[in-house]
Design a protein around this motif. Structure first.
Motif, PDB file in Angstrom:
ATOM      1  N   GLN A  48      43.405 -18.843  -1.188  1.00  0.00           N
ATOM      2  CA  GLN A  48      43.573 -20.237  -1.308  1.00  0.00           C
ATOM      3  C   GLN A  48      42.490 -20.227   0.252  1.00  0.00           C
ATOM      4  O   GLN A  48      41.672 -21.178   0.430  1.00  0.00           O
ATOM      5  CB  GLN A  48      44.556 -21.111  -0.287  1.00  0.00           C
ATOM      6  CG  GLN A  48      45.653 -21.215  -1.074  1.00  0.00           C
ATOM      7  CD  GLN A  48      47.004 -19.762  -1.124  1.00  0.00           C
ATOM      8  OE1 GLN A  48      46.597 -18.672  -1.466  1.00  0.00           O
ATOM      9  NE2 GLN A  48      48.193 -20.194  -1.179  1.00  0.00           N
ATOM     10  N   ILE A  49      42.373 -19.477   0.482  1.00  0.00           N
ATOM     11  CA  ILE A  49      40.977 -18.761   2.215  1.00  0.00           C
ATOM     12  C   ILE A  49      40.035 -18.693   1.888  1.00  0.00           C
ATOM     13  O   ILE A  49      39.669 -19.010   1.913  1.00  0.00           O
ATOM     14  CB  ILE A  49      41.264 -17.924   3.091  1.00  0.00           C
ATOM     15  CG1 ILE A  49      43.093 -18.542   3.824  1.00  0.00           C
ATOM     16  CG2 ILE A  49      40.805 -17.457   4.439  1.00  0.00           C
ATOM     17  CD1 ILE A  49      43.323 -19.073   4.571  1.00  0.00           C
TER      18      ILE A  49
ATOM     19  N   GLY B 209      46.961 -14.662  10.988  1.00  0.00           N
ATOM     20  CA  GLY B 209      46.941 -13.951  11.791  1.00  0.00           C
ATOM     21  C   GLY B 209      48.308 -13.304  11.017  1.00  0.00           C
ATOM     22  O   GLY B 209      48.603 -13.981   9.422  1.00  0.00           O
ATOM     23  N   ASN B 210      49.096 -13.275  11.549  1.00  0.00           N
ATOM     24  CA  ASN B 210      49.932 -11.470  11.199  1.00  0.00           C
ATOM     25  C   ASN B 210      51.501 -11.409  11.656  1.00  0.00           C
ATOM     26  O   ASN B 210      52.109 -10.725  11.564  1.00  0.00           O
ATOM     27  CB  ASN B 210      49.408 -10.213  10.985  1.00  0.00           C
ATOM     28  CG  ASN B 210      48.776  -9.249  12.050  1.00  0.00           C
ATOM     29  OD1 ASN B 210      48.825  -9.714  12.643  1.00  0.00           O
ATOM     30  ND2 ASN B 210      48.801  -9.204  10.858  1.00  0.00           N
TER      31      ASN B 210
ATOM     32  N   ASN C 236      39.489  -9.113   5.720  1.00  0.00           N
ATOM     33  CA  ASN C 236      39.735  -7.238   6.169  1.00  0.00           C
ATOM     34  C   ASN C 236      40.321  -5.964   5.572  1.00  0.00           C
ATOM     35  O   ASN C 236      42.106  -6.391   5.617  1.00  0.00           O
ATOM     36  CB  ASN C 236      40.441  -7.690   7.543  1.00  0.00           C
ATOM     37  CG  ASN C 236      40.056  -6.128   8.345  1.00  0.00           C
ATOM     38  OD1 ASN C 236      39.929  -5.297   8.258  1.00  0.00           O
ATOM     39  ND2 ASN C 236      41.117  -6.788   9.793  1.00  0.00           N
ATOM     40  N   ASN C 237      39.901  -5.363   4.582  1.00  0.00           N
ATOM     41  CA  ASN C 237      40.064  -4.711   3.747  1.00  0.00           C
ATOM     42  C   ASN C 237      40.679  -3.397   3.927  1.00  0.00           C
ATOM     43  O   ASN C 237      41.170  -2.206   3.304  1.00  0.00           O
ATOM     44  CB  ASN C 237      38.931  -4.399   2.615  1.00  0.00           C
ATOM     45  CG  ASN C 237      38.265  -3.522   2.769  1.00  0.00           C
ATOM     46  OD1 ASN C 237      37.342  -3.845   4.362  1.00  0.00           O
ATOM     47  ND2 ASN C 237      37.339  -2.997   2.042  1.00  0.00           N
ATOM     48  N   ILE C 238      41.443  -3.404   5.858  1.00  0.00           N
ATOM     49  CA  ILE C 238      41.600  -1.852   5.760  1.00  0.00           C
ATOM     50  C   ILE C 238      43.129  -1.133   5.680  1.00  0.00           C
ATOM     51  O   ILE C 238      42.850  -0.186   6.123  1.00  0.00           O
ATOM     52  CB  ILE C 238      41.989  -2.121   7.068  1.00  0.00           C
ATOM     53  CG1 ILE C 238      41.566  -1.061   8.242  1.00  0.00           C
ATOM     54  CG2 ILE C 238      42.897  -3.107   7.985  1.00  0.00           C
ATOM     55  CD1 ILE C 238      41.395  -1.269   9.661  1.00  0.00           C
ATOM     56  N   PHE C 239      43.364  -2.349   5.237  1.00  0.00           N
ATOM     57  CA  PHE C 239      44.965  -1.337   4.007  1.00  0.00           C
ATOM     58  C   PHE C 239      44.868  -1.494   2.593  1.00  0.00           C
ATOM     59  O   PHE C 239      45.795  -1.871   2.166  1.00  0.00           O
ATOM     60  CB  PHE C 239      45.908  -2.663   5.079  1.00  0.00           C
ATOM     61  CG  PHE C 239      46.437  -2.216   6.932  1.00  0.00           C
ATOM     62  CD1 PHE C 239      45.654  -0.822   7.386  1.00  0.00           C
ATOM     63  CD2 PHE C 239      46.104  -3.197   7.872  1.00  0.00           C
ATOM     64  CE1 PHE C 239      46.107  -0.471   8.602  1.00  0.00           C
ATOM     65  CE2 PHE C 239      45.961  -3.776   8.483  1.00  0.00           C
ATOM     66  CZ  PHE C 239      45.887  -2.331   9.423  1.00  0.00           C
TER      67      PHE C 239
ATOM     68  N   SER D  71      40.640 -12.922   5.449  1.00  0.00           N
ATOM     69  CA  SER D  71      41.901 -12.868   4.829  1.00  0.00           C
ATOM     70  C   SER D  71      41.770 -11.670   3.749  1.00  0.00           C
ATOM     71  O   SER D  71      40.748 -11.061   3.805  1.00  0.00           O
ATOM     72  CB  SER D  71      41.836 -13.948   3.592  1.00  0.00           C
ATOM     73  OG  SER D  71      43.341 -14.004   3.062  1.00  0.00           O
ATOM     74  N   ILE D  72      43.105 -10.927   3.895  1.00  0.00           N
ATOM     75  CA  ILE D  72      43.263  -9.699   3.098  1.00  0.00           C
ATOM     76  C   ILE D  72      44.300 -10.390   2.045  1.00  0.00           C
ATOM     77  O   ILE D  72      43.721  -9.684   0.899  1.00  0.00           O
ATOM     78  CB  ILE D  72      44.225  -9.220   4.013  1.00  0.00           C
ATOM     79  CG1 ILE D  72      43.908  -7.975   5.573  1.00  0.00           C
ATOM     80  CG2 ILE D  72      45.299  -8.138   2.922  1.00  0.00           C
ATOM     81  CD1 ILE D  72      44.832  -7.598   6.215  1.00  0.00           C
TER      82      ILE D  72
END
Length: 365
Positions: free
Chosen positions: A185-186, A113-114, A200-203, A180-181
């Protein structure tokens, strides 16, 4: 290759119309969006998990279970499930139950999460984020794969002779992606278990995404799950389309400008240049998406975000129709060209069951 949509379920004011949907309206629209995605021929509908305003998806299994009852084909996923702040025992139970109700049309994307404050809300410390992700997922895997579990760790009470119910459908747990963005480690965790890695390379710019995926592929091979090109990769993206690119830019611009994520930062054009955000004609979105393969290699899942930021629900449904009618059929054909035979398809319940039966047959022989 799988194509679908994902949503973070934000509740936002429409800066053009000046209206904000109620929580009830937004939740109902999430369901309508998923149903429309199936009708449009998409493969996956995924939704996030948030426990704070302005988001509504605090209970993904409830919403996805309701969607499962109204659909028959589309695969239902999360984007993400909070492996850090959820109890692994409850995750094992909830998603096995959903797996049964959806006849296997379920997988999960694990993530941290963020939203920092979510940790103390659930009695956790954000400084333990990575350690929680590692320990909780290790327990979750055992709960799905072992009939009786004895376990002791750092972050929850021990288990003695515990059996999670219901057991996974057909004895096969849901497939897991690790989302992970920014955390290597993930990517390492996904590679260690031979699970999927969703960036999730959205940003983020392409060079960062490339480094993360290369790390995952290299470590996937290191742990003996197959060659690097056989690793299971997914990508995110955000798109807004109209037949004419100028119309798309003009219509999307106020939503971009008022977005709490995009607003106040680089211009729309600069953001499109630096990240996977695609605003334009269907052909422009096709061309941009096909270019992802240049730095990600042949991959298995592509999810688009088409809602949020206050976009009208009618517009969101139109975006799904454009994806289904004009974009995804072309992407399917183009991504299939020159795809090595050694690159696997995205796992499904049916393929996982077949693999388990094959392993059992080999063990008997």
């Amino acid at each position: 290759m799988q194509f679908g949509i994902f949503t973070v379920g934000d509740l936002a004011r429409d800066p053009v119309a000046g209206t904000t949907p109620s929580e009830h309206e937004r939740i109902k629209r999430l369901v309508e969006t998923a149903v429309r995605a199936e009708q449009a021929g998409l493969d996956v509908f995924a939704m996030g998990e948030h426990h704070n305003p302005p988001f509504v998806p605090s209970s993904p299994t409830t919403v996805l279970g309701f969607i499962a009852a109204q659909t028959s084909r589309i695969l239902l996923s999360t984007s993400t499930t909070l492996i850090t702040t959820n109890d692994p025992v409850k995750l094992a139970e909830d998603y096995a139950m959903l797996q049964h109700l959806a006849d296997g049309r379920v997988d999960l994307m694990m993530g941290r999460g963020n939203t920092g404050p979510v940790y103390p809300w659930f009695g956790k410390d954000i400084r333990d984020g990575i350690a929680l992700a590692v320990e909780n997922y290790a327990l979750l895997r055992r709960l799905w794969r072992e009939e009786v579990v004895d376990w002791q760790g750092k972050f929850r009470t021990p288990l003695q002779g515990f059996t999670s119910t219901p057991r996974p459908l057909d004895g096969v747990p849901p497939f897991v992606w690790h989302g992970s963005i920014r955390s290597p480690q993930i990517a390492e965790q996904a590679a260690y278990y031979g699970d999927g890695f969703f960036h999730n390379n959205i940003f983020w710019p392409a060079d960062h995404t490339k480094r993360m995926i290369e790390l995952y592929r290299t470590r996937f091979e290191h742990y003996g799950h197959g060659s690097a090109e056989q690793a299971i990769v997914g990508l995110g993206g955000q798109t807004f389309m109209r037949p004419n690119s100028q119309d798309a830019l003009r219509e999307f611009r106020p939503y971009f400008a008022h977005s709490p994520v995009y607003g106040g930062g680089p211009s729309l054009e600069d953001t499109m240049d630096q990240t996977p955000l695609s605003v334009g004609s269907p052909q422009q979105v096709i061309d941009r998406t096909l270019a992802f393969r240049d730095y990600a290699g042949d991959y298995q899942r592509q999810l688009f975000n088409v809602d949020g930021m206050g976009l009208p629900h009618k517009t969101v449904l139109e975006q799904i129709d454009i994806l289904g009618e004009q974009v995804v059929p072309v992407l399917r054909a183009e991504f299939a060209k020159n795809r090595p035979a050694t690159v696997p398809d995205a796992p499904t319940h049916a393929s996982l069951v077949a693999a388990a039966e094959s392993q059992e047959a080999d063990a008997r022989n």
